[in-house]
Write a protein that holds these residues in place. Structure first.
Motif, mmCIF file in Angstrom:
data_model
loop_
_atom_site.group_PDB
_atom_site.id
_atom_site.type_symbol
_atom_site.label_atom_id
_atom_site.label_comp_id
_atom_site.label_asym_id
_atom_site.label_seq_id
_atom_site.Cartn_x
_atom_site.Cartn_y
_atom_site.Cartn_z
ATOM 1 N N GLU A 31 12.342 -25.027 12.851
ATOM 2 C CA GLU A 31 11.809 -26.368 12.688
ATOM 3 C C GLU A 31 10.683 -26.407 11.666
ATOM 4 O O GLU A 31 9.743 -25.614 11.727
ATOM 5 N N LEU A 32 10.805 -27.307 10.701
ATOM 6 C CA LEU A 32 9.749 -27.531 9.716
ATOM 7 C C LEU A 32 9.114 -28.880 10.026
ATOM 8 O O LEU A 32 9.829 -29.859 10.249
ATOM 9 N N LYS A 33 7.773 -28.907 10.038
ATOM 10 C CA LYS A 33 7.084 -30.162 10.338
ATOM 11 C C LYS A 33 6.040 -30.457 9.275
ATOM 12 O O LYS A 33 5.173 -29.627 9.005
ATOM 13 N N ASP A 34 6.153 -31.633 8.670
ATOM 14 C CA ASP A 34 5.163 -32.115 7.694
ATOM 15 C C ASP A 34 4.838 -31.073 6.627
ATOM 16 O O ASP A 34 3.665 -30.779 6.372
ATOM 17 N N ARG A 72 5.580 -34.065 2.826
ATOM 18 C CA ARG A 72 5.758 -34.287 4.262
ATOM 19 C C ARG A 72 7.225 -34.204 4.692
ATOM 20 O O ARG A 72 7.781 -35.140 5.263
ATOM 21 N N SER A 130 10.113 -32.854 7.026
ATOM 22 C CA SER A 130 10.343 -32.333 8.378
ATOM 23 C C SER A 130 11.836 -32.216 8.593
ATOM 24 O O SER A 130 12.579 -33.146 8.277
ATOM 25 N N GLY A 132 14.988 -29.806 11.108
ATOM 26 C CA GLY A 132 15.244 -28.768 12.101
ATOM 27 C C GLY A 132 16.714 -28.400 12.130
ATOM 28 O O GLY A 132 17.570 -29.210 11.771
ATOM 29 N N GLY A 156 1.465 -27.367 6.752
ATOM 30 C CA GLY A 156 2.399 -27.889 7.745
ATOM 31 C C GLY A 156 2.806 -26.770 8.693
ATOM 32 O O GLY A 156 2.139 -25.733 8.741
ATOM 33 N N GLN A 157 3.865 -27.023 9.448
ATOM 34 C CA GLN A 157 4.295 -26.018 10.420
ATOM 35 C C GLN A 157 5.731 -25.587 10.181
ATOM 36 O O GLN A 157 6.586 -26.409 9.877
ATOM 37 N N SER A 207 12.167 -36.548 2.247
ATOM 38 C CA SER A 207 13.407 -36.667 3.001
ATOM 39 C C SER A 207 13.833 -38.120 2.976
ATOM 40 O O SER A 207 13.045 -39.004 3.315
#
Ligand SMILES: Nc1ncnc2c1ncn2[C@@H]1O[C@H](COP(=O)(O)OP(=O)(O)O)[C@@H](O)[C@H]1O
Ligand SMILES: [Mg+2]
Lengths: 351, 268
Positions: free
Chosen positions: B5-8, B21, B23, B25, B57-58, B229
């Protein structure tokens, strides 16, 4: 370096991997038997040349692994050999230590120096790395010179023949066999490494560091490992050189020596262990050939004083010729010749 | 639950905003196609996951954060990938290139390798068997002894795919694996991707320009445009979305139209 980030691929020369080992076993066995018989017929002069070739071959194998396989350029090879020679010389002179102490100590000293001088490789590449390894050369030579001066041995350190299992290694035949075994052992060990995880990691980081990392190769660790292992081997050959000459002095380890080793791996054929051996033979023979030319062709105008500059010039010329016309080196020529003969014999077989 | 999972995710190069940004998954056993025009930031997303780029980000993979980890450490977690330009080792043959990817599975020590002790030899034989199986699977065995630098680009790409497979990955990232392949090779590749997905049940993230292949085998599509995105969903929905068509599909159609228009001119 190639650029995975931007997606611009590197155009690398296409070349078959030739890491020794390959080819046919019988040919190797035949060669080994032949080489084992040489001392029975060779003169002391020829045995001396052979022993010089063997010592050079160990050093060339080390540099081939570092530069030809792992892609790390080094101008410090002469300095590493000096480090091994001095470690052995000093240990012997100060403590009278035998070969079972001096040789391992030289390997360890080389490995430690290799680790230190491998560190810049984590940041530097190509010419910049070469310059930083050049510093290694001057540091070792400086320290060696300081020792000679401080110990009053300003002409160098003398060594007695080494003793192995109560046998004094003195005459040319004994040296020939001892060095022959050591070359074979070094070649075998290097070949094993190249055909294992470690050697493949070196090839991978040589081709593209970013891609190698993404495949799981810890690039920094494997670069340093390459420096440590090959520096240990180079230092080992320096120690052998010291015993063989029975004498250690900074004068023997010139910058030209480092360049000679680079010439060996270029002329022999980058990336090939067998190439390193061919290069060691070739480069060791060049000065003798020039001397021979001097004697047989007097009107060339060469004499003793111009012989050494003539051989320097010859190296420069040979390196350029090989780089331009035969980048795959002697091993490339050899393979083409073998391929031509085998295809010819196949054709004949059909007819 | 997403495996990856990629977030922001945000990535800048100087003033250039490459990822804005983002995001997304991927679930296990899911084939997620990542599409978008050239320069949209697709490869950059892979490089962020691989740890080659350092975004903010994460990024989490099976409960582990990948942010700040070294690429080799991330690969060791089981993230296999192929590269847009294959990035093989040109002077090694296909077999050796695949063996490189077994790196993290080799247990023998330096001394065992150096002395070629029986333990090391046995292990080497095991890895070779894995490699040979994959070469067989991809019908590459007859080429396996040739230096890959001399092989056609399409074949190099398939070898690159094999190299990613051979590492026993827990997730597979593929960067335009079909670029440079012939139509026949593409169909074969689509089969291999699909069957690897079913066999391994791992998540797969797949950058692709061939919409025919994508709509045939992708489970979901994520669309990227200028680092943003702009769409995510099943192929049937996403490929009908007007914004996606304008941003991406439109441009290729326009390009095709220009090509056909230019063709007669070149002949004349
Ligand atoms: N290492 C980098 N340095 C500077 N700009 C980069 C770098 N990598 C990618 N870019 C830029 O980021 C944008 C996206 O590139 P990329 O991720 O390769 O796109 P894609 O794979 O979708 O075609 C492009 O404008 C590209 O020029
Ligand atoms: Mg790309």
């Amino acid at each position: 370096m190639s650029n995975t980030e931007t997606g611009i691929g590197k155009i690398a020369p296409v070349r078959a991997v030739a890491k020794g080992d390959g080819g046919n076993r019988t040919a190797w066995m035949g060669l080994i038997v032949l080489l084992a018989l040489v001392p029975l017929v060779a003169s002391p002069f020829h045995l001396d040349i052979a022993s010089q070739i063997f010592i050079a071959a160990i050093g060339a194998l080390a540099l081939m692994v570092l530069t030809g396989i792992a892609g790390q350029i080094s101008l410090g090879h002469g300095g590493l050999m000096a480090a091994g020679a001095f470690t052995t010389g000093i240990l012997y002179k100060e403590t009278g230590a035998g070969i079972w102490i001096t040789l391992p100590a030289s390997v360890v000293a080389g490995a430690v120096i290799g680790l230190i001088f491998g560190l810049p490789s984590l940041r530097l590449r190509g010419v910049y790395l070469a310059m930083s390894t050049l510093a290694l050369h001057f540091v070792v030579i400086y320290l060696g010179g300081e020792y000679e001066f401080a110990s009053g041995a300003s002409t160098g350190i003398f060594l007695d023949p080494p003793v192995i299992f109560g046998y004094e290694l003195y005459d040319g035949q004994a040296w020939y066999y001892a060095l022959f075994l050591l070359v074979a052992g070094t070649y075998w060990g290097c070949s094993n490494l190249l055909n294992s995880k470690t050697g493949r990691a070196w090839e991978a980081l040589h081709a593209n560091e970013t891609a190698a990392e993404a495949l799981g190769v810890q690039v920094a660790r494997y670069k340093l490992l390459a420096f440590v292992i090959t520096s240990g081997i180079a230092s080992f050959s320096g120690a052998l050189f010291a015993y063989y000459q029975s004498f250690v002095s900074v004068e023997a380890f010139t910058l030209f020596m480092s360049i000679q080793y680079i010439a060996m791996i270029i002329i022999g054929g980058m990336g090939s262990l067998t190439g390193a051996l061919l290069g060691a033979i070739f480069v060791t023979l060049v000065p003798y050939c020039i001397e021979w030319l001097m004697e047989t062709v007097p009107y060339l105008g060469l004499d003793i004083s111009t012989a050494s500059s003539a051989s320097h010039a010859a190296f420069g010329l040979l390196m350029i010729l090989f780089l331009v016309f035969e980048p795959s080196g002697l091993i490339g020529i050899w393979k083409r010749t073998v391929a031509r003969f085998s295809s010819q014999s196949k054709k004949e077989g059909v007819q | 639950m997403f495996d990856l999972e990629l977030k922001d995710i945000e990535l800048h190069f100087g003033g250039l905003v490459v990822l804005n940004r983002v995001s997304l998954g991927v679930r296990s056993g899911e084939l997620l196609a990542l599409i978008g025009p050239n320069g949209a930031g697709k490869t950059s997303i892979f490089n962020c996951i691989s740890g080659i780029y350092r975004p903010t980000g994460q990024i989490n993979f099976l409960g582990t954060s990948l942010i700040g980890k070294k690429p080799s450490a991330i690969a060791e977690l089981g993230i296999g990938r192929t590269f847009q330009h294959a990035e093989l080792i040109p002077r090694m043959n296909a077999r050796e290139n695949l063996l490189v990817a077994r790196h993290n599975h080799v247990k023998s020590t330096l001394v065992e390798q150096w002395l070629r002790l029986p333990s090391a030899r046995r292990e080497e034989a095991d890895h070779l068997a894995v490699v040979n199986d994959v070469l067989d699977l991809l019908s590459l065995s007859h080429l396996a002894h040739l230096p890959v630098g001399g092989l056609p680009f399409g074949i190099q790409k398939i070898i690159g795919f094999g190299r990613a497979l051979v590492a026993d990955p827990k997730i597979l990232l593929m960067d335009e694996p079909s670029a440079g392949l012939t139509q026949e090779e593409r169909e074969e590749l689509a089969y291999h991707i699909d069957s690897a997905k079913n066999r391994l049940g791992i998540p797969m993230l797949w950058i692709e320009h061939d919409m025919e292949m994508v709509s045939a085998i992708a489970d979901r599509i994520h669309v990227l445009d200028y680092g943003r995105s702009i769409g995510d969903g099943p192929p049937s929905e996403v490929l009908e979305d007007p914004e996606v068509i304008r941003a991406y599909l439109g441009t290729t159609q326009i390009a095709q139209a220009v090509d056909t228009a230019a063709a007669p001119l070149e002949k004349g």
